[in-house]
Scaffold this motif. Structure first.
Motif, mmCIF file in Angstrom:
data_model
loop_
_atom_site.group_PDB
_atom_site.id
_atom_site.type_symbol
_atom_site.label_atom_id
_atom_site.label_comp_id
_atom_site.label_asym_id
_atom_site.label_seq_id
_atom_site.Cartn_x
_atom_site.Cartn_y
_atom_site.Cartn_z
ATOM 1 N N LEU A 79 -18.887 73.429 -22.958
ATOM 2 C CA LEU A 79 -20.306 72.890 -22.862
ATOM 3 C C LEU A 79 -21.067 73.479 -21.653
ATOM 4 O O LEU A 79 -22.353 73.353 -21.844
ATOM 5 C CB LEU A 79 -20.189 71.221 -22.499
ATOM 6 C CG LEU A 79 -19.917 70.178 -23.621
ATOM 7 C CD1 LEU A 79 -19.543 68.947 -22.900
ATOM 8 C CD2 LEU A 79 -20.901 70.074 -24.579
ATOM 9 N N ASP A 85 -28.113 68.443 -16.336
ATOM 10 C CA ASP A 85 -28.033 68.544 -17.795
ATOM 11 C C ASP A 85 -27.915 67.040 -18.290
ATOM 12 O O ASP A 85 -27.213 66.124 -17.604
ATOM 13 C CB ASP A 85 -26.777 69.294 -18.348
ATOM 14 C CG ASP A 85 -26.890 70.808 -18.702
ATOM 15 O OD1 ASP A 85 -28.035 71.124 -18.368
ATOM 16 O OD2 ASP A 85 -25.867 71.369 -18.929
ATOM 17 N N VAL A 87 -26.524 64.934 -20.800
ATOM 18 C CA VAL A 87 -25.601 65.017 -21.792
ATOM 19 C C VAL A 87 -25.403 63.679 -22.532
ATOM 20 O O VAL A 87 -25.315 62.667 -21.958
ATOM 21 C CB VAL A 87 -24.027 65.522 -21.063
ATOM 22 C CG1 VAL A 87 -23.177 65.607 -22.085
ATOM 23 C CG2 VAL A 87 -24.339 66.453 -20.500
ATOM 24 N N ASP A 150 -29.484 68.308 -23.535
ATOM 25 C CA ASP A 150 -29.035 69.460 -23.333
ATOM 26 C C ASP A 150 -27.703 69.903 -23.968
ATOM 27 O O ASP A 150 -27.723 71.008 -24.446
ATOM 28 C CB ASP A 150 -29.046 69.817 -21.841
ATOM 29 C CG ASP A 150 -30.243 69.542 -21.186
ATOM 30 O OD1 ASP A 150 -31.375 70.573 -21.346
ATOM 31 O OD2 ASP A 150 -30.538 68.763 -20.183
ATOM 32 N N LYS A 151 -27.023 68.954 -23.924
ATOM 33 C CA LYS A 151 -25.474 68.781 -24.599
ATOM 34 C C LYS A 151 -25.100 67.915 -24.971
ATOM 35 O O LYS A 151 -25.496 66.436 -24.876
ATOM 36 C CB LYS A 151 -24.618 69.244 -23.310
ATOM 37 C CG LYS A 151 -24.958 70.449 -22.180
ATOM 38 C CD LYS A 151 -24.688 71.728 -22.881
ATOM 39 C CE LYS A 151 -25.567 73.019 -22.124
ATOM 40 N NZ LYS A 151 -25.251 73.144 -20.363
ATOM 41 N N LEU A 169 -30.896 67.792 -30.214
ATOM 42 C CA LEU A 169 -30.485 68.607 -29.206
ATOM 43 C C LEU A 169 -31.625 69.432 -28.890
ATOM 44 O O LEU A 169 -32.403 69.894 -29.680
ATOM 45 C CB LEU A 169 -29.415 69.845 -29.785
ATOM 46 C CG LEU A 169 -27.773 69.693 -29.532
ATOM 47 C CD1 LEU A 169 -27.381 71.348 -30.022
ATOM 48 C CD2 LEU A 169 -27.546 69.472 -28.189
ATOM 49 N N GLY A 173 -29.652 74.113 -26.728
ATOM 50 C CA GLY A 173 -28.636 72.991 -26.475
ATOM 51 C C GLY A 173 -27.556 73.299 -27.164
ATOM 52 O O GLY A 173 -27.261 74.179 -28.018
ATOM 53 N N ILE A 174 -26.347 72.679 -26.759
ATOM 54 C CA ILE A 174 -24.954 73.009 -27.218
ATOM 55 C C ILE A 174 -24.382 71.671 -27.723
ATOM 56 O O ILE A 174 -24.275 70.843 -26.838
ATOM 57 C CB ILE A 174 -24.007 73.522 -26.079
ATOM 58 C CG1 ILE A 174 -24.642 75.041 -25.795
ATOM 59 C CG2 ILE A 174 -22.524 73.671 -26.578
ATOM 60 C CD1 ILE A 174 -23.854 75.548 -24.521
ATOM 61 N N ARG A 189 -18.204 74.933 -31.653
ATOM 62 C CA ARG A 189 -19.349 74.807 -30.588
ATOM 63 C C ARG A 189 -20.621 75.148 -31.339
ATOM 64 O O ARG A 189 -20.727 76.473 -32.065
ATOM 65 C CB ARG A 189 -19.108 75.774 -29.543
ATOM 66 C CG ARG A 189 -20.361 75.687 -28.482
ATOM 67 C CD ARG A 189 -20.060 76.528 -27.108
ATOM 68 N NE ARG A 189 -19.558 77.775 -27.196
ATOM 69 C CZ ARG A 189 -19.117 78.291 -26.214
ATOM 70 N NH1 ARG A 189 -19.237 77.766 -24.746
ATOM 71 N NH2 ARG A 189 -18.813 79.481 -26.184
ATOM 72 N N THR A 191 -24.646 76.002 -31.205
ATOM 73 C CA THR A 191 -25.732 76.331 -30.219
ATOM 74 C C THR A 191 -26.961 76.503 -31.195
ATOM 75 O O THR A 191 -27.121 77.216 -31.990
ATOM 76 C CB THR A 191 -25.394 77.747 -29.406
ATOM 77 O OG1 THR A 191 -24.204 77.683 -28.949
ATOM 78 C CG2 THR A 191 -26.509 77.818 -28.291
#
Ligand code: SAM
Length: 218
Positions: A79, A85, A87, A150-151, A169, A173-174, A189, A191
């Motif tokens: 992350l 962030d 989250v 952001d995550k 997201l 963002g991830i 993951r 992105t």
């Protein structure tokens, strides 16, 4: 912050656990330090406390588990948390993963689908002074009222990548999510490079309890 009892024995066990996780490939020092700081035995019944520093998932009631420490470290490392962030965690469970994200400086929003776990964990984390934002509901649909994030971290095994999560997201963002069948899942993951461009990376296989709900398992 923490009002329960830590001890030299538990601290020593935690250091050994961190050594083990490091030897398995986790490199992010901030993540390792958070695991070294947070007493995992607080999240266990006193009678089971001796299992808290084994690198294993463990039952927490309601058919659910506290994730294996290595898995928590692996997902958290992916992350790339930065101070402040915002989250979203899907699958509050015991609250351990959410607490690790908080220690890393994130503003944590966490959602749980099982009412009993939601009630129990919200009460417990509040008691030990870890201020997360708790929601009860179907996290496979994200948390539109709090978006964008952001995550986003999914801590249950999903059959697909739910579209609402990508939508919620921020650009840049991830999303970290295990996707596969009911038994094993590949860690992904994603992105969000632009509103329409998503870059997907694939990592090892893991075994999570199933993500339920509209975009989860029925
Ligand atoms: N992050 C947790 C921790 O640190 O203890 C471990 C989570 S456990 C492996 C997975 C959790 O996801 C369970 O508590 C389960 O009830 C929850 N869950 C499953 N489907 C969900 C959904 N659609 N929305 C929110 N939570 C869900």
């Amino acid at each position: 912050m923490l009002k329960l009892e830590d001890s030299y024995r538990h601290k020593g066990q935690r250091r050994e656990l961190v050594k083990l996780i490091r030897s398995k490939g986790i490199k992010d020092e901030a993540v390792l330090s958070a695991i070294n700081t947070l007493p995992r035995h607080f999240f266990f019944d006193t009678a089971l406390d001796s299992h808290a520093y084994e690198d294993k998932a463990f039952p927490i009631g309601e058919g659910q588990t506290i994730s294996q420490p290595y898995t928590v470290a692996f997902q958290t490392e992916l992350l790339q948390i930065k101070q402040g962030d915002k989250v979203l965690e899907i699958g509050t469970g015991s609250g351990y993963q959410g607490a690790i994200l908080h220690l890393l400086g994130a503003e944590v929003h966490t959602i749980e689908y099982q009412k009993k776990l939601y009630d129990r964990t919200k009460k417990f984390l509040t008691k030990i002074g870890i201020p997360l934002n708790f929601y009860f509901g179907d996290g496979s649909q994200g948390m539109p009222a709090q978006a964008p994030f952001d995550k986003i971290l999914v801590t249950a095994g999903a059959p697909i990548v739910p579209k609402p999560l990508l939508k919620q997201l921020k650009i840049g963002g991830i999303l970290v999510i295990p996707v596969g069948d009911r038994k094993t899942q590949k860690m992904l993951r994603l992105t969000k490079k632009t509103a329409t461009k998503i870059v997907q990376e694939e990592f090892d296989n893991f075994a999570f309890v199933p993500l339920l709900g509209q975009d989860g398992w029925k």
